[in-house]
Design a protein around this motif. Structure first.
Motif, mmCIF file in Angstrom:
data_model
loop_
_atom_site.group_PDB
_atom_site.id
_atom_site.type_symbol
_atom_site.label_atom_id
_atom_site.label_comp_id
_atom_site.label_asym_id
_atom_site.label_seq_id
_atom_site.Cartn_x
_atom_site.Cartn_y
_atom_site.Cartn_z
ATOM 1 N N TYR A 32 9.389 74.082 -75.736
ATOM 2 C CA TYR A 32 10.171 74.281 -74.674
ATOM 3 C C TYR A 32 10.100 72.479 -74.167
ATOM 4 C CZ TYR A 32 9.936 79.402 -74.758
ATOM 5 O OH TYR A 32 9.241 80.374 -74.683
ATOM 6 N N GLY A 33 11.646 72.723 -74.449
ATOM 7 C CA GLY A 33 12.024 71.375 -73.147
ATOM 8 C C GLY A 33 11.392 71.411 -72.191
ATOM 9 N N MET A 34 11.278 70.304 -71.416
ATOM 10 C CA MET A 34 10.486 69.566 -70.342
ATOM 11 C C MET A 34 11.159 68.475 -69.516
ATOM 12 S SD MET A 34 7.678 71.935 -70.240
ATOM 13 C CE MET A 34 7.077 71.057 -68.835
ATOM 14 N N SER A 35 10.615 68.914 -68.692
ATOM 15 C CA SER A 35 11.962 67.268 -67.458
ATOM 16 C C SER A 35 10.599 66.736 -66.155
ATOM 17 C CB SER A 35 13.008 68.074 -66.645
ATOM 18 O OG SER A 35 13.710 67.602 -67.964
ATOM 19 N N TRP A 36 10.512 65.859 -66.456
ATOM 20 C CA TRP A 36 10.261 65.417 -64.424
ATOM 21 C C TRP A 36 11.828 65.259 -63.901
ATOM 22 C CZ3 TRP A 36 5.008 64.938 -63.554
ATOM 23 C CH2 TRP A 36 4.837 64.440 -64.501
ATOM 24 N N VAL A 37 11.133 66.153 -62.392
ATOM 25 C CA VAL A 37 12.459 65.309 -61.215
ATOM 26 C C VAL A 37 11.490 65.180 -59.901
ATOM 27 C CG1 VAL A 37 13.591 67.842 -62.716
ATOM 28 C CG2 VAL A 37 11.911 67.815 -61.151
ATOM 29 N N TYR A 52 12.979 66.752 -76.189
ATOM 30 C CA TYR A 52 13.045 67.928 -75.906
ATOM 31 C C TYR A 52 11.474 68.562 -77.137
ATOM 32 C CZ TYR A 52 17.425 66.795 -77.360
ATOM 33 O OH TYR A 52 18.897 67.467 -77.038
ATOM 34 N N SER A 53 11.844 69.325 -77.442
ATOM 35 C CA SER A 53 10.458 70.549 -77.565
ATOM 36 C C SER A 53 9.361 69.851 -78.338
ATOM 37 C CB SER A 53 10.688 72.340 -78.253
ATOM 38 O OG SER A 53 11.182 71.526 -79.143
ATOM 39 N N GLY A 54 9.734 69.083 -79.373
ATOM 40 C CA GLY A 54 8.603 68.643 -80.448
ATOM 41 C C GLY A 54 8.454 67.252 -80.532
ATOM 42 N N GLY A 55 9.004 66.879 -78.973
ATOM 43 C CA GLY A 55 9.028 65.076 -78.421
ATOM 44 C C GLY A 55 10.037 64.215 -79.929
ATOM 45 N N GLY A 56 9.552 62.881 -79.764
ATOM 46 C CA GLY A 56 10.960 61.882 -79.916
ATOM 47 C C GLY A 56 10.941 61.075 -78.361
ATOM 48 N N ALA A 97 9.014 70.024 -64.945
ATOM 49 C CA ALA A 97 9.718 71.485 -65.094
ATOM 50 C C ALA A 97 10.267 71.433 -66.747
ATOM 51 C CB ALA A 97 11.396 71.393 -64.284
ATOM 52 N N LYS A 98 9.942 73.644 -66.755
ATOM 53 C CA LYS A 98 9.577 73.691 -67.667
ATOM 54 C C LYS A 98 11.248 74.366 -68.164
ATOM 55 C CE LYS A 98 8.831 77.617 -71.226
ATOM 56 N NZ LYS A 98 9.878 77.901 -70.079
ATOM 57 N N HIS A 99 11.999 74.046 -69.432
ATOM 58 C CA HIS A 99 12.986 74.685 -68.903
ATOM 59 C C HIS A 99 12.966 76.200 -70.542
ATOM 60 C CE1 HIS A 99 15.428 70.988 -68.174
ATOM 61 N NE2 HIS A 99 14.784 70.403 -68.374
ATOM 62 N N PRO A 100 13.970 77.058 -70.784
ATOM 63 C CA PRO A 100 14.040 77.741 -71.162
ATOM 64 C C PRO A 100 13.959 78.207 -72.880
ATOM 65 C CG PRO A 100 16.199 77.531 -69.439
ATOM 66 C CD PRO A 100 15.538 77.004 -69.646
ATOM 67 N N GLY A 101 14.787 76.488 -72.982
ATOM 68 C CA GLY A 101 14.688 76.974 -74.727
ATOM 69 C C GLY A 101 14.434 75.253 -74.738
ATOM 70 N N ASN A 102 14.267 74.985 -76.498
ATOM 71 C CA ASN A 102 13.643 73.572 -76.686
ATOM 72 C C ASN A 102 13.742 72.449 -76.279
ATOM 73 O OD1 ASN A 102 16.276 73.638 -78.602
ATOM 74 N ND2 ASN A 102 15.199 73.521 -80.204
ATOM 75 N N SER A 103 15.580 72.276 -75.392
ATOM 76 C CA SER A 103 15.598 71.021 -75.224
ATOM 77 C C SER A 103 15.503 71.036 -73.535
ATOM 78 C CB SER A 103 17.897 71.141 -75.261
ATOM 79 O OG SER A 103 18.228 70.520 -74.855
ATOM 80 N N TRP A 104 15.782 69.995 -73.052
ATOM 81 C CA TRP A 104 16.036 69.940 -71.256
ATOM 82 C C TRP A 104 17.581 69.775 -70.379
ATOM 83 C CZ3 TRP A 104 19.090 64.910 -70.324
ATOM 84 C CH2 TRP A 104 19.637 64.601 -70.869
ATOM 85 N N PHE A 105 18.411 70.046 -71.579
ATOM 86 C CA PHE A 105 19.793 70.212 -71.435
ATOM 87 C C PHE A 105 19.652 71.862 -70.440
ATOM 88 C CE2 PHE A 105 21.337 66.931 -72.600
ATOM 89 C CZ PHE A 105 21.343 66.976 -74.651
ATOM 90 N N GLY A 106 20.323 71.395 -68.702
ATOM 91 C CA GLY A 106 21.062 72.596 -68.397
ATOM 92 C C GLY A 106 19.510 72.881 -67.373
ATOM 93 N N PRO A 107 20.005 73.863 -66.244
ATOM 94 C CA PRO A 107 18.664 73.869 -65.208
ATOM 95 C C PRO A 107 17.093 74.543 -65.959
ATOM 96 C CG PRO A 107 20.778 75.448 -65.268
ATOM 97 C CD PRO A 107 20.510 75.081 -66.492
#
Length: 121
Positions: A32-37, A52-56, A97-107
């Protein structure tokens, strides 16, 4: 049950550094994609950085670009935010914050309880 636990906040002087950590459990962290807010007093929630889920390479808000570095360790289910050259305007509660997919885009769909960062002289 998804759990996100932040730590590492505190009170620092302008120009100093802090390293935030988020420990994740209850889900396959590496998928899963992750963010800091963050949320400053009296202000809306602000996206800070995402990975992104895989890092980078992570992406950053213009307000923190060049000062903050976000990384993840999928083997240890941890997320980090290295914050350098802190400014008073960085004062806020910081959440991972955890995203619903492998990207950090979107809610995002989950966030932790947060850790307070205060930058003041």
């Amino acid at each position: 049950e998804v759990q996100l636990v932040e730590s590492g906040g505190g009170l620092v002087l302008p120009g100093e550094s802090l390293r935030l950590t988020c420990v994740a459990s209850g889900f396959d962290f590496g998928s899963y994609g992750m963010s800091w807010v963050r949320q400053a007093p009296g202000k809306e929630l602000e996206w800070v950085s995402g990975i992104y889920s895989g890092g980078g390479l992570a992406s950053y808000a213009d307000s923190v670009k060049g000062r903050f570095t976000m990384t993840r360790n999928n083997a240890e289910n941890t997320l980090h935010l290295q914050m350098n050259s802190l400014k008073p305007e960085d004062t806020a509660v910081y959440y991972c914050a955890k995203h619903p997919g492998n990207s950090w885009f979107g809610p995002y769909e989950y966030r932790g309880q947060g850790t307070q960062v205060t930058v003041s002289s």
